[in-house]
Design a protein around this motif. Structure first.
Motif, short mmCIF file in Angstrom:
data_model
loop_
_atom_site.label_atom_id
_atom_site.label_comp_id
_atom_site.label_asym_id
_atom_site.label_seq_id
_atom_site.Cartn_x
_atom_site.Cartn_y
_atom_site.Cartn_z
N VAL A 194 0.85 -1.20 0.00
CA VAL A 194 0.00 0.00 0.00
C VAL A 194 0.88 1.24 0.00
O VAL A 194 0.60 2.23 -0.68
CB VAL A 194 -0.95 -0.01 1.21
CG1 VAL A 194 -1.67 1.32 1.32
CG2 VAL A 194 -1.95 -1.14 1.07
N SER A 195 1.95 1.17 0.77
CA SER A 195 2.84 2.32 0.82
C SER A 195 3.44 2.61 -0.56
O SER A 195 3.51 3.77 -0.98
CB SER A 195 3.95 2.05 1.84
OG SER A 195 4.72 3.19 2.01
N GLY A 203 0.89 4.30 -2.49
CA GLY A 203 0.80 5.71 -2.11
C GLY A 203 1.89 6.54 -2.77
O GLY A 203 1.63 7.63 -3.28
N LEU A 239 -3.58 13.03 -0.82
CA LEU A 239 -3.99 11.62 -0.68
C LEU A 239 -2.79 10.69 -0.78
O LEU A 239 -2.59 9.80 0.06
CB LEU A 239 -4.98 11.27 -1.78
CG LEU A 239 -6.45 11.54 -1.50
CD1 LEU A 239 -7.26 11.14 -2.72
CD2 LEU A 239 -6.90 10.74 -0.29
N GLU A 258 -0.49 10.83 2.28
CA GLU A 258 -0.95 10.10 3.46
C GLU A 258 -0.93 8.61 3.23
O GLU A 258 -0.62 7.83 4.13
CB GLU A 258 -2.37 10.55 3.82
CG GLU A 258 -2.42 11.95 4.38
CD GLU A 258 -1.61 12.08 5.68
OE1 GLU A 258 -2.09 11.64 6.73
OE2 GLU A 258 -0.48 12.61 5.62
N LEU A 259 -1.27 8.22 2.00
CA LEU A 259 -1.31 6.79 1.68
C LEU A 259 0.10 6.19 1.80
O LEU A 259 0.27 5.03 2.15
CB LEU A 259 -1.85 6.61 0.26
CG LEU A 259 -2.29 5.22 -0.13
CD1 LEU A 259 -3.32 4.69 0.84
CD2 LEU A 259 -2.87 5.25 -1.53
#
Lengths: 489, 511
Positions: free
Chosen positions: B121-122, B125, B140, B143-144
């Motif tokens: 997920v990082s 992001g 977005l 933060e992701l």
């Protein structure tokens, strides 16, 4: 092509030696360095001194986006320095073979990597390539001193050495990039090839600050007063075989850089800073002489004498006339030729006396007449005794300076007198006089003789026939300094 | 109902251009679910394998999309070579982190599925961040990328420093995010636009906007927020503590990928949205670069933990890279992209060696764990030596060519003095890089300390087999591969140069 082979042969031999078994590796390394010497001798024999241009040129685009060429070539400026390099490293490698080393295979790998870097710096005809090889020289010598050196504080000493010289190299890197970028006028693509840079001239102000960056790098490397702070510690820590090439060969890269890069590329700045450099040279001669006279550590006597000798070389370069520059080129080769055996002999003396202090030595010649003879030849050559090749070199340098700066030449003469004092003192205190407390006087071993006798023979050869280097170099040297000479007039 | 839905105009989704992100998101879900299965083999081997497959798929899809250059989702994201090249860097960094995490303590303590899913997920992001050309997606993405990292830092739950690192990163990261958000809001307030191109247009059309206090405040705050993430001084204070406390594979990932992501968005934000205001931000950034180089290099000198040395050196390196952004030219961006690639391999090699030594000895990441390994572990000592020399900028490594490129860009962009600052900074950096090299080759190994369970955070449990294998062959492989890449970048830099050139050409409006 022969140049590429010569550059990369040592490091390849070093790699192979590192992989071979312990018993064969060192021998293989020695053979490899002798092979490089053979190629270099071939190069000198093949060299055509009648022209000034580069010979055996290899020119390929290496990093197109940055305008960096893989361009090599020999001319009168570097052909004898290449010979000196291969001779010095061959002597050091063979001499090292007669000693026991911890982790020998890595030792030889670093030594031969060093040879590749020095040869690269001498042959590079592209500024960026020169900077790369110049920086690369540091790494093997950092490891050689830190791992195989002597003394408690050797790691600190090495770190100091590397930081000093690397600061200089990095400043030069900035200067080199600026030269490449700023000399490309609109529409021209960036190029670091020295031949291109010579044609594209920079403005006065730009030349001056870039000159100072280059001068810093070269003067640290030499070492010249007052940028020699790393020298005493570094010289004390290095293994003697390594020190021989370091002092005999690496210190020449700085002086060579002035002739190859600075004078042709920044002629206006060279003329502008002529006095500054002459004063630095003079200060180095006086400071080196006085220090060599006042220290009793034999390594440092030789070390400070190098500071003085390279002061003479700088003096010759910045006399900005033909005699001075030719004398400087000859003196670079001469100094290397005498310093390499000098340090190897010092190593022998130290092993016999168990100390590096002159006061602990004495009486060594008692049972070692051959050693004493070799030492006296080397010592007389070092102090530029008439009849030695060094005499011719120093004479030409002083002649050159006389024509441009009379006062400086007069003061520089005192350096010649000092040299006689400190070299003879070193010789007499170590070889004659009363026998030192722990001295074990014994003759050269066969191994030592195998290394030393050829080196001394080369000194004698050049003493009889210095024209060999002078005539072959003449055209290139004159062509190289011409732009700066024009400006100085 | 269907009529109502039809009336809502959704943006068209370009699945092809979005496919790398979809692969990462889908991979995260698969990994998370697989991690719930009971068998130990599945959790410890299959889960990381799936993570690698997802990363590989995303990399493949990025390469497939290579020549695209278009805005997607109503202009919220821009898929171009710059974004794809940086995404490839994140993916490589994450893949190396997955390999390094394979036998690490962190995933075991935090449930494998969650650990790897958060990593994926990082990366997603980061990818969103460097693609964003809109203030909203920028935040977005920011933060992701951050939130999973806050958690990952704290995954070694039984070790206090890991928790502390997570907490510290969370608190300071949140301050950074808040500052960024505040700045973005002010920029929106001043220009009335969220789209980067629209902001640039409005800055151009309203001549006075560039000196509008509202806009300038917004610009300053947004830069501060981004500077936090890129560890640019004086917003770097969290870096050493967090790098030291986080599990080493995560530190390696953070040090390389996060930095690349932060620089990616700094480039896009400054050189697209704010390029009309370049005269305002360039001198300020040049000053920041100088401070960063000084602070980072001086800070590293006294450290005894290798992770902390690398953290401070990372601060200094951020300063070098900032020089490429300051000049605002194609050449500058090329130099930054190239340097990021070189920086990635050099740092991962170093962190892999730290990880190996932390597992083999009880000394953790302290410098003394490296003493004498030139003799006992040459396969680790060489990669570390190459990494250190590369970071210092010695020839025949990617670090040298990278610095050459950066100085080239600085001089060409009329910032020659910044080039000299880089050079002097590198000279100082030699002090601490050489200390690491000297520890390995020129010092004796410390007298053997019995390995106590728990004495070192990443030491193997008592029943683990001792000896050279204890660190795991995959850690050795990562170290050696990255060191080889460092040397390759120094000798044949041309392929990566070409990639960097393609990446920079995405910002075609720059000279």
């Amino acid at each position: 092509m022969p140049l590429s082979i010569l550059i990369w042969l040592p490091v390849v031999v070093g790699l192979v030696a590192a992989l071979l078994p312990r018993s064969i590796g060192p021998r293989f390394a020695a053979l490899g360095s002798l092979a490089a010497l053979g190629i270099a001798i071939g190069l000198i024999a093949d060299y055509d001194g009648a022209t000034a241009g580069l010979q055996h040129v290899t020119d390929q685009m290496w990093i197109k986006q940055l305008g960096i060429h893989y361009k090599l070539g020999v001319d009168g400026l570097n052909v004898f320095l290449i010979g000196l390099t291969t001779l010095g490293f061959a002597a050091a490698t063979v001499a090292a073979n007669f000693r026991e080393w911890e982790r020998p295979r890595l030792f030889y790998f670093h030594l031969l990597l060093g040879e590749t870097a020095v040869l690269g710096a001498f042959m590079a005809q592209d500024l960026a390539l020169f900077v790369m090889f110049f920086d690369l020289m540091l790494i093997p010598f950092y490891f050689l001193t830190g791992q195989w050196g002597q003394g408690e504080r050797r790691v600190q000493a090495t770190t100091k050495l590397v930081i000093y010289t690397f600061v200089g190299s990095l400043l030069m890197l900035a200067g080199a990039v600026a030269t490449g970028v700023l000399s490309a006028s609109d529409g021209q693509s960036i190029s670091f090839a020295l031949s291109d840079l010579r044609e594209r001239t920079l403005g006065d102000g730009t030349q001056q600050w870039i000159f100072l960056l280059f001068a810093a790098a070269f003067l640290v490397k030499m070492p010249a007063f007052p940028l020699h702070g790393w020298m005493p510690d570094g010289y004390r820590a290095m293994p003697i075989e390594v020190l021989a090439v370091f002092s005999g060969v690496l210190s020449k890269v700085g002086a060579y850089g002035f002739l190859r890069i600075v004078l042709p590329t920044f002629p206006d700045a060279s003329a502008h800073f002529q006095d500054l450099l002459l004063i630095i040279a003079l200060a180095s001669i006086l400071y080196g002489s006085v220090m060599a006279f006042s220290t009793t550590n034999l390594r440092l006597v030789a070390g400070y004498s190098s500071v003085a000798q390279l002061g003479f070389v700088t003096l010759g370069i910045f006399a900005l006339n033909d005699q001075g520059a030719q004398g400087a080129v000859l003196q670079m080769v001469n100094h290397g030729l005498v310093v390499i055996p000098l340090f190897l002999i010092i190593g022998l003396l130290v092993r016999r006396a168990g100390s590096e202090d002159l006061r602990d030595m004495g009486g060594l010649a008692f049972r070692a007449p051959v050693l004493a003879t070799l030492f006296v030849i080397v010592a007389l050559a070092t102090l530029a005794m008439p009849g030695s090749s060094n005499f011719v070199g120093e004479f030409m340098i002083l002649l050159g300076v006389f024509q441009s700066k009379l006062v400086i030449a007069c003061i520089a003469f005192t350096g010649v007198a000092f040299a006689a004092v400190y070299m003879l003192r070193a010789y007499i205190r170590s070889m004659h006089n009363r026998v030192g407390p722990n001295v074990q006087s014994r003759e050269l071993s066969v191994g030592d003789a195998v290394v030393l006798v050829p080196l001394v023979a080369v000194i004698l050869f050049f003493a009889v026939y210095p024209q060999l280097a002078l005539h072959r170099g003449e055209k290139s040297v004159v062509a190289s300094i011409q732009p700066a000479v024009e400006v100085a007039k | 109902m269907s009529a109502l839905l039809a009336a809502v105009k959704g943006p068209t989704i370009d699945v092809g251009a979005l496919s790398p992100l979809i692969a990462l998101g889908g991979g995260a879900i698969v990994v998370l679910l697989t991690g719930l299965l009971r068998p130990r083999f599945v959790r410890e081997v299959v889960v990381p394998l799936f993570a690698l497959v997802a990363l590989g798929a995303a990399l493949g899809l990025s390469i497939w999309q290579w020549d695209t250059d278009k805005s997607i989702i109503s202009g919220a994201l821009r898929v171009d070579t710059l974004a794809l090249a940086l995404t490839a860097l994140f993916i490589i960094s994450a893949a190396l982190a997955v390999v390094l995490s394979w036998r690490a303590l962190a995933p075991r303590e935090s449930a494998h599925g969650e650990y790897y899913a958060m990593l994926l997920v990082s990366v997603g992001g980061m990818s969103v961040l460097v693609q964003s050309q809109n203030l909203v997606t920028l935040f977005l993405g920011f933060e992701l990328l951050s939130i999973p990292l806050y958690v990952l830092c704290a995954t070694e739950m039984r070790r206090a420093t890991s928790l502390e690192a997570g907490l510290k990163y969370l608190v300071i990261g949140s301050v950074g995010s808040a500052t960024l958000l505040y700045g973005l809001a002010l920029i929106y307030g001043a220009t009335g636009k969220t789209d980067f191109d629209a902001i640039a247009t409005s800055l151009n059309s309203v001549g006075s906007m560039v000196s509008d206090p509202l806009f300038l405040t917004g610009l300053a705050l947004a830069l501060v927020g981004l500077a936090f993430k890129a560890s640019i001084a004086p917003f770097h204070q969290w870096t050493p503590d967090v790098y030291e406390g986080a599990p080493t594979p995560i530190t390696a990932f953070m040090a390389t990928a996060t930095k690349a992501a932060a620089f990616g968005i700094i480039i896009r934000f400054l050189e697209v949205a704010l390029v009309p205001a370049q005269l305002d931000w360039a001198p300020a950034l040049a000053a920041l670069a100088t401070i960063t180089i000084v602070v980072g290099n001086v800070g590293a000198i006294g450290q005894t933990s290798v992770k902390r040395i690398l953290a401070w050196s990372g601060v200094a390196q951020a300063g070098y890279m900032l020089a490429g952004v300051v000049v605002g030219t194609q050449l500058g961006i090329r130099a930054v992209v190239f340097y990021l690639a070189a920086y990635l391999v050099m740092n991962v090699a170093a962190f892999a060696v730290i990880l190996a030594r932390a597992r083999e000895t009880a000394l953790g990441d302290s410098l003394s764990a490296l003493e004498g390994i030139g003799r006992s572990r040459p396969l680790l000592a060489w990669p570390m030596t190459i990494a250190m020399l590369g970071l210092a900028g010695i020839p025949a490594t990617g670090g040298f060519i990278g610095k050459f490129f950066l100085i080239d860009a600085a001089v060409e962009g009329d910032y020659a003095w910044l080039g000299i600052v880089i050079v002097l900074g590198s000279a100082v950096s030699l002090v601490y890089y050489l200390r690491v090299v000297a520890a390995m080759w020129m010092r004796e190994a410390p007298r053997s300390v019995p390995v106590l369970a728990g004495a070192s955070p990443e030491a193997p449990p008592e029943d683990a087999p001792a000896g050279p294998r204890a660190a795991g062959w995959e850690v050795y492989a990562v170290a050696i591969a990255c060191a080889a890449a460092t040397v390759a970048l120094g000798i044949v830099p041309t392929p990566v140069f070409d990639l960097a050139r393609d990446a920079a050409s995405s910002l075609g409006h720059l000279f």
